[in-house]
Design a protein around this motif. Structure first.
Motif, mmCIF file in Angstrom:
data_model
loop_
_atom_site.group_PDB
_atom_site.id
_atom_site.type_symbol
_atom_site.label_atom_id
_atom_site.label_comp_id
_atom_site.label_asym_id
_atom_site.label_seq_id
_atom_site.Cartn_x
_atom_site.Cartn_y
_atom_site.Cartn_z
ATOM 1 N N ILE A 177 -0.150 -13.583 2.105
ATOM 2 C CA ILE A 177 -0.054 -13.209 3.465
ATOM 3 C C ILE A 177 -1.260 -13.457 4.083
ATOM 4 N N ARG A 178 -2.248 -12.946 3.739
ATOM 5 C CA ARG A 178 -3.686 -13.150 4.260
ATOM 6 C C ARG A 178 -3.934 -14.699 4.830
ATOM 7 N N ALA A 199 -0.265 -10.423 -1.669
ATOM 8 C CA ALA A 199 -1.117 -9.920 -0.174
ATOM 9 C C ALA A 199 -1.892 -10.996 0.094
ATOM 10 N N MET A 201 5.348 -2.888 8.576
ATOM 11 C CA MET A 201 5.272 -4.483 8.035
ATOM 12 C C MET A 201 6.533 -5.123 8.558
ATOM 13 N N LEU A 236 6.212 -11.274 5.116
ATOM 14 C CA LEU A 236 6.017 -9.734 5.740
ATOM 15 C C LEU A 236 7.335 -8.934 5.311
ATOM 16 N N HIS A 280 7.765 -8.594 1.423
ATOM 17 C CA HIS A 280 6.456 -7.637 1.202
ATOM 18 C C HIS A 280 6.800 -6.136 1.475
ATOM 19 N N ALA A 281 7.357 -6.060 2.651
ATOM 20 C CA ALA A 281 7.750 -4.585 2.899
ATOM 21 C C ALA A 281 8.661 -4.016 2.247
ATOM 22 N N GLU A 332 6.365 -5.986 12.225
ATOM 23 C CA GLU A 332 5.505 -6.920 12.466
ATOM 24 C C GLU A 332 6.185 -8.277 12.110
ATOM 25 N N GLY A 333 6.864 -8.358 11.029
ATOM 26 C CA GLY A 333 7.616 -9.623 10.604
ATOM 27 C C GLY A 333 8.636 -10.020 11.672
ATOM 28 N N TRP A 359 10.586 1.502 2.253
ATOM 29 C CA TRP A 359 10.406 0.140 2.954
ATOM 30 C C TRP A 359 9.200 0.357 4.053
ATOM 31 N N ASP A 360 8.217 -0.372 4.126
ATOM 32 C CA ASP A 360 6.973 -0.654 4.949
ATOM 33 C C ASP A 360 7.638 -0.989 6.421
ATOM 34 N N ARG A 402 -1.514 -15.622 7.386
ATOM 35 C CA ARG A 402 -1.823 -15.055 8.663
ATOM 36 C C ARG A 402 -2.779 -15.839 9.272
#
Lengths: 135, 381
Positions: free
Chosen positions: B186-187, B183, B240, B209, B212-213, B243-244, B236-237, B190
């Motif tokens: 990713i931050r 995470a 996310m 992303l 991570h999803a 967004e990816g 799965w997210d 980003r």
């Protein structure tokens, strides 16, 4: 408190009672074994006796100094080394008896048929610092 | 008190100090001291302008440190001639910090540690816990890294590829501890993506992303690995993934393809399939061809062999595999998988057991052992 090293061998220890290679177990038995080892380490952390534990890959290399200005000599990996360490756990316990008790528990990890492996583990005391009061 | 906010401000505050003439190492120390003070003071008395507060306190810490040194080193001149703070503060120095912390003179481990501290605002203790080393060791690693880059000029010029490699390492080597390194990566990525319009930065962000999803589906609660084909895709997210895919599409639209974009495109194709069977393996193979062309990485070729095995059958996969070096990590595991698909359980079981012995981590070792055990158990029946 005294620190002990618990050594698990791939090879070199006397044969276990329930000595079946892991790939001949059922997948569920493999899972149960991994879980037992994890639970054991977790429990030792909660009792304040766990120091460190690591598993090692079986492939190793021997290395030695070969004189000024020369690169070190390497040898191996040897397929048929007599003694091969699989991993270790360092524990910090009150007594030798407690160390033996814990090694016994770890040796009872389940194997083929869900029965304990009765694996031989090697227990080695750490050499400690000299005590302050000597007489 | 908002620790996340504090951490976000770290690189900008370091940047302000450096612009005022502090050298990077001293600025970084001063900002860490200011962060510690913020943690102590803010809960009772939260400032209206957190960044301004941090700059003021960090600058004071810096001056204190320099003055303490001054008698010994006679550097009064430097302190007295500091420019008055002001106009430069609007400029965001985050990008320069990324470059400095990933400087090519640093080893990858040092660059990772320095990035997490100076850009990520993590404490030495948190970084040490994350990488399973003693705090004193990590402190040494960071101060050596700071010495290494002490002569580097704080400018905008740098190769973004070195920064991306560092961020990729942070993401990919997820260890333990309080801090979720994936995470965190990713931050930081980003943030970098907001600072530059480099397509590969977007590509890496998309890649992170999209992977991570899948994380909630990748392991069972008891820590077993779940291969992609067996994952519960309901876990799965979706947000996310969306967004990816967005980030990736706008990067691809600029038509400057790179390895991270290609890897992200492969991840997006997997994300796109509602079931493993619906995966568009032909397109996956095409993207692997691109990836091999861009990177010529043996790992990409190995993964390509798996994809070929799905698109054109296990024999084709084995043929693609035969062209590669058997010493490649996971080569044996891939061979085992393709032989099983080819209806050869005896060979597959032997290879899975061999692959387990060569595995570089315990969950993978247990997974491969279980695969061997499964085939052997089926054959006993």
């Amino acid at each position: 408190m005294a620190k002990y090293l618990l050594l698990k061998h791939y090879r070199g220890a006397p044969a276990a009672v329930n000595d079946v290679p892991m790939d001949q177990w059922t997948p569920e038995e493999v899972t149960a074994h991994v879980q037992y080892m994890q639970d054991f380490a977790d429990r030792l952390e909660t009792t304040g006796e766990f120091v460190d534990g690591q598993a090692l890959a079986p492939q190793g290399t021997f290395v030695r100094y070969d004189g000024e200005g020369r690169p070190p000599v390497t040898d191996g990996p040897f397929a048929e080394t007599k003694d091969l360490i699989a991993g270790w756990m360092v524990i910090d316990v009150d007594s030798y008896e407690r160390a033996v008790e814990l090694a016994g528990e770890l040796s009872a990890a389940p194997g083929a048929g869900g029965k304990p492996i009765h694996e031989w583990l090697e227990l080695r005391p750490f050499l400690s610092s000299p005590p302050t009061i000597t007489e | 008190m908002d620790e996340a906010l504090l951490r976000t401000l770290t690189p900008a505050v370091i940047g302000v100090l450096v612009r005022r003439g502090a050298d990077f190492a001293a600025a970084e120390d001063a900002v860490q001291d200011a962060l510690v003070e913020a943690v102590r003071v803010w809960p009772d008395d939260s400032p209206r302008d957190p960044k301004g507060w941090l700059v003021t306190v960090a600058w004071r810490k810096y001056l204190d440190a320099v003055r303490a040194d001054t008698t010994r080193r006679n550097r009064e001149v430097l302190v007295e001639s500091e420019p008055v703070p002001g106009e430069s503060e609007a400029v965001d120095d985050t990008l320069q910090l990324y470059f400095l912390c990933a400087h090519p003179s640093l080893t990858p481990t040092s660059a990772v540690a320095l990035t997490l501290r100076a850009v990520g605002g993590l404490t030495t203790r948190q970084i040490a816990q994350a990488y399973l080393v003693p705090e004193a060791t990590m402190a040494q690693r960071i101060s050596r890294a700071k010495r290494t880059v002490s002569g580097v000029r704080f400018t905008r010029h740098g190769d973004v590829a070195t920064v991306l490699r560092v961020l990729y390492l942070v993401f990919n080597e997820g260890y333990s501890g309080d801090v979720d390194l994936a995470a965190e990566a990713i931050r930081l990525t980003r943030r970098l993506a907001a600072t530059t319009d480099d397509e590969e930065v977007a590509g890496l962000l998309a890649l992170m992303l999209l992977h991570h999803a899948r994380r909630p589906a990748r392991t069972t609660p008891d820590g077993r690995l779940v291969p992609l084909a067996d994952q519960d895709r309901g876990l799965w997210d979706v947000g996310m993934i969306a967004e990816g895919v967005d980030v990736l599409q706008s990067a691809l639209g600029r038509d400057r393809l790179g390895e991270f974009q290609a890897q992200a495109a492969i991840a997006a194709l997997h994300a796109d399939a509602r079931t493993a069977e619906e995966t568009d393996w032909v397109q996956v193979v095409e993207w692997y061809d691109e990836l091999v062309r861009l990177s010529d990485s043996p790992v990409a070729r190995l993964n390509r062999a798996v994809a070929v095995g799905e698109a054109d059958g296990p024999r084709a996969g084995l043929a693609a595999l035969a062209e590669l070096d058997p010493a490649l990590p996971r080569y044996t595991a891939v061979a085992a998988y393709l032989h099983e698909r080819d209806g050869n359980p005896v060979t597959a079981a032997r290879l899975y057991a061999e692959a387990a012995r060569a595995a570089s981590n315990l969950p993978e070792c247990a997974h491969l052992t279980r695969q061997a055990a499964r085939l052997n158990a089926e054959m006993r029946r």
